[in-house]
Write a protein that holds these residues in place. Sequence first.
Motif, mmCIF file in Angstrom:
data_model
loop_
_atom_site.group_PDB
_atom_site.id
_atom_site.type_symbol
_atom_site.label_atom_id
_atom_site.label_comp_id
_atom_site.label_asym_id
_atom_site.label_seq_id
_atom_site.Cartn_x
_atom_site.Cartn_y
_atom_site.Cartn_z
ATOM 1 N N HIS A 20 12.395 -26.281 2.707
ATOM 2 C CA HIS A 20 11.357 -25.826 1.778
ATOM 3 C C HIS A 20 11.112 -24.321 1.842
ATOM 4 C CE1 HIS A 20 10.601 -30.071 1.331
ATOM 5 N NE2 HIS A 20 10.366 -30.161 2.621
ATOM 6 N N GLY A 21 12.153 -23.530 2.010
ATOM 7 C CA GLY A 21 11.996 -22.084 2.046
ATOM 8 C C GLY A 21 11.725 -21.510 0.674
ATOM 9 N N HIS A 22 10.836 -20.517 0.612
ATOM 10 C CA HIS A 22 10.510 -19.868 -0.657
ATOM 11 C C HIS A 22 10.145 -18.413 -0.392
ATOM 12 C CE1 HIS A 22 9.096 -19.337 -4.734
ATOM 13 N NE2 HIS A 22 8.017 -18.769 -4.232
ATOM 14 N N LEU A 23 10.729 -17.524 -1.195
ATOM 15 C CA LEU A 23 10.417 -16.098 -1.119
ATOM 16 C C LEU A 23 9.734 -15.683 -2.414
ATOM 17 C CD1 LEU A 23 10.768 -13.342 0.385
ATOM 18 C CD2 LEU A 23 12.862 -13.063 -0.961
ATOM 19 N N ALA A 24 8.559 -15.081 -2.309
ATOM 20 C CA ALA A 24 7.864 -14.486 -3.448
ATOM 21 C C ALA A 24 7.883 -12.985 -3.216
ATOM 22 C CB ALA A 24 6.434 -15.001 -3.541
ATOM 23 N N ILE A 25 8.467 -12.259 -4.157
ATOM 24 C CA ILE A 25 8.710 -10.838 -3.949
ATOM 25 C C ILE A 25 8.082 -10.033 -5.084
ATOM 26 C CG2 ILE A 25 10.960 -10.953 -5.074
ATOM 27 C CD1 ILE A 25 12.004 -9.068 -2.872
ATOM 28 N N LEU A 26 7.454 -8.925 -4.740
ATOM 29 C CA LEU A 26 6.774 -8.075 -5.706
ATOM 30 C C LEU A 26 7.247 -6.639 -5.505
ATOM 31 C CD1 LEU A 26 4.468 -7.684 -7.835
ATOM 32 C CD2 LEU A 26 2.951 -7.291 -5.882
ATOM 33 N N PRO A 27 7.889 -6.039 -6.518
ATOM 34 C CA PRO A 27 8.297 -4.642 -6.378
ATOM 35 C C PRO A 27 7.066 -3.736 -6.337
ATOM 36 C CG PRO A 27 8.799 -5.445 -8.588
ATOM 37 C CD PRO A 27 8.268 -6.601 -7.810
ATOM 38 N N VAL A 28 7.132 -2.706 -5.502
ATOM 39 C CA VAL A 28 6.013 -1.779 -5.346
ATOM 40 C C VAL A 28 6.511 -0.340 -5.301
ATOM 41 C CG1 VAL A 28 4.522 -3.421 -4.112
ATOM 42 C CG2 VAL A 28 6.043 -1.909 -2.820
ATOM 43 N N LYS A 29 5.595 0.562 -5.584
ATOM 44 C CA LYS A 29 5.826 1.989 -5.375
ATOM 45 C C LYS A 29 5.104 2.332 -4.085
ATOM 46 C CE LYS A 29 3.464 5.469 -7.112
ATOM 47 N NZ LYS A 29 2.722 6.246 -8.069
ATOM 48 N N THR A 30 5.785 2.991 -3.163
ATOM 49 C CA THR A 30 5.159 3.352 -1.893
ATOM 50 C C THR A 30 4.905 4.850 -1.858
ATOM 51 O OG1 THR A 30 7.288 3.650 -0.792
ATOM 52 C CG2 THR A 30 6.271 1.482 -0.630
ATOM 53 N N SER A 31 3.826 5.209 -1.202
ATOM 54 C CA SER A 31 3.526 6.618 -0.960
ATOM 55 C C SER A 31 2.783 6.717 0.365
ATOM 56 C CB SER A 31 2.702 7.211 -2.101
ATOM 57 O OG SER A 31 1.473 6.541 -2.227
ATOM 58 N N GLU A 32 3.064 7.785 1.075
ATOM 59 C CA GLU A 32 2.361 8.035 2.329
ATOM 60 C C GLU A 32 1.297 9.082 2.036
ATOM 61 O OE1 GLU A 32 3.363 9.360 6.872
ATOM 62 O OE2 GLU A 32 4.918 8.364 5.687
ATOM 63 N N GLU A 33 0.071 8.782 2.396
ATOM 64 C CA GLU A 33 -1.040 9.666 2.067
ATOM 65 C C GLU A 33 -1.923 9.882 3.274
ATOM 66 O OE1 GLU A 33 -3.194 8.397 -1.373
ATOM 67 O OE2 GLU A 33 -1.371 7.877 -2.474
ATOM 68 N N ALA A 34 -2.674 10.974 3.215
ATOM 69 C CA ALA A 34 -3.675 11.268 4.236
ATOM 70 C C ALA A 34 -4.992 11.537 3.532
ATOM 71 C CB ALA A 34 -3.258 12.477 5.064
ATOM 72 N N HIS A 35 -6.005 10.755 3.847
ATOM 73 C CA HIS A 35 -7.342 10.978 3.314
ATOM 74 C C HIS A 35 -8.349 10.203 4.147
ATOM 75 C CE1 HIS A 35 -5.695 7.626 0.751
ATOM 76 N NE2 HIS A 35 -6.723 7.043 1.313
ATOM 77 N N ARG A 36 -9.616 10.522 3.947
ATOM 78 C CA ARG A 36 -10.695 9.866 4.680
ATOM 79 C C ARG A 36 -10.909 8.460 4.179
ATOM 80 N NH1 ARG A 36 -16.245 11.973 4.351
ATOM 81 N NH2 ARG A 36 -16.810 10.685 6.100
ATOM 82 N N HIS A 37 -11.284 7.586 5.083
ATOM 83 C CA HIS A 37 -11.688 6.214 4.744
ATOM 84 C C HIS A 37 -13.083 5.985 5.287
ATOM 85 C CE1 HIS A 37 -7.690 3.960 3.876
ATOM 86 N NE2 HIS A 37 -7.699 5.141 3.317
ATOM 87 N N GLY A 38 -13.930 5.461 4.462
ATOM 88 C CA GLY A 38 -15.266 5.072 4.912
ATOM 89 C C GLY A 38 -16.029 6.214 5.541
ATOM 90 N N SER A 39 -16.558 5.979 6.745
ATOM 91 C CA SER A 39 -17.406 6.961 7.419
ATOM 92 C C SER A 39 -16.637 7.754 8.473
ATOM 93 C CB SER A 39 -18.612 6.258 8.053
ATOM 94 O OG SER A 39 -18.145 5.328 9.015
ATOM 95 N N GLU A 40 -15.317 7.811 8.356
ATOM 96 C CA GLU A 40 -14.542 8.585 9.320
ATOM 97 C C GLU A 40 -14.962 10.043 9.273
ATOM 98 O OE1 GLU A 40 -10.457 8.026 8.280
ATOM 99 O OE2 GLU A 40 -10.364 6.032 9.145
#
Length: 160
Positions: A124-144
Motif C-alpha cells: 500500500h505504498g503511496h507518494l504524494a508530491i508537490l512541486p515547490v519554489k525554495t528560497s533561503e531567507e533571513a528575517h525576524r520571527h515573532g518576538s525575536e
Amino acid sequence: MQRVTITLDDALTDAFEGYMDRRGYGNRSEAIRDLIRDRLHAEQLAGQPEGDCIATLSYVYNHHERELAARLTSAHHQHHDLTVSTMHVHLSHDHCLETVILRGPSNRVQAFADAVIAQPGVHHGHLAILPVKTSEEAHRHGSEDAANASHRHLHLEPLA
C-alpha cells in the motif's frame, strides 16, 4: 479572479457532479480549480524532474518480513538529506504504517519512494508530491530580538 465559461456534455457533467459529491465539494469552481492545480503540478514535475518538491510517502509493511525493518532503516539513513520527518504507527501485531515527509529534487524523492515501495513486505505504498519554489531567507520571527534577525532558513512556496 477571472470568470471562465466552459461547456461539458451531459455524461461528463454527470460524472463530474458525482466526483464533487464523493469528494465533498460545495461548488464546481473549487473542484475545477483543484483538478487544474493537480494537472499543472503533474506537468511541472514532468517538465522539471530535478525541481524541488515537498512530498509525503506512506506505506504499510509487515515488520516480520525478514530483515525488512533493517533495509528500510538503512534506506532512510542513506537518504537522510531527503527526510524531514517520519511517523511510525503500529497497526497490528504484524503491520506498521510509516508516513515520511520528504523534501528535495523531485526525481530523487520519486526514486527513493519507488525503492521503498518495491521492498518485499511493503504494501500500500503511496507518494504524494508537490512541486515547490525554495528560497533561503533571513528575517525576524515573532518576538525575536534583532540579534536573531540574520538567522537564515528555508521557505517553500507551492507552484501554480
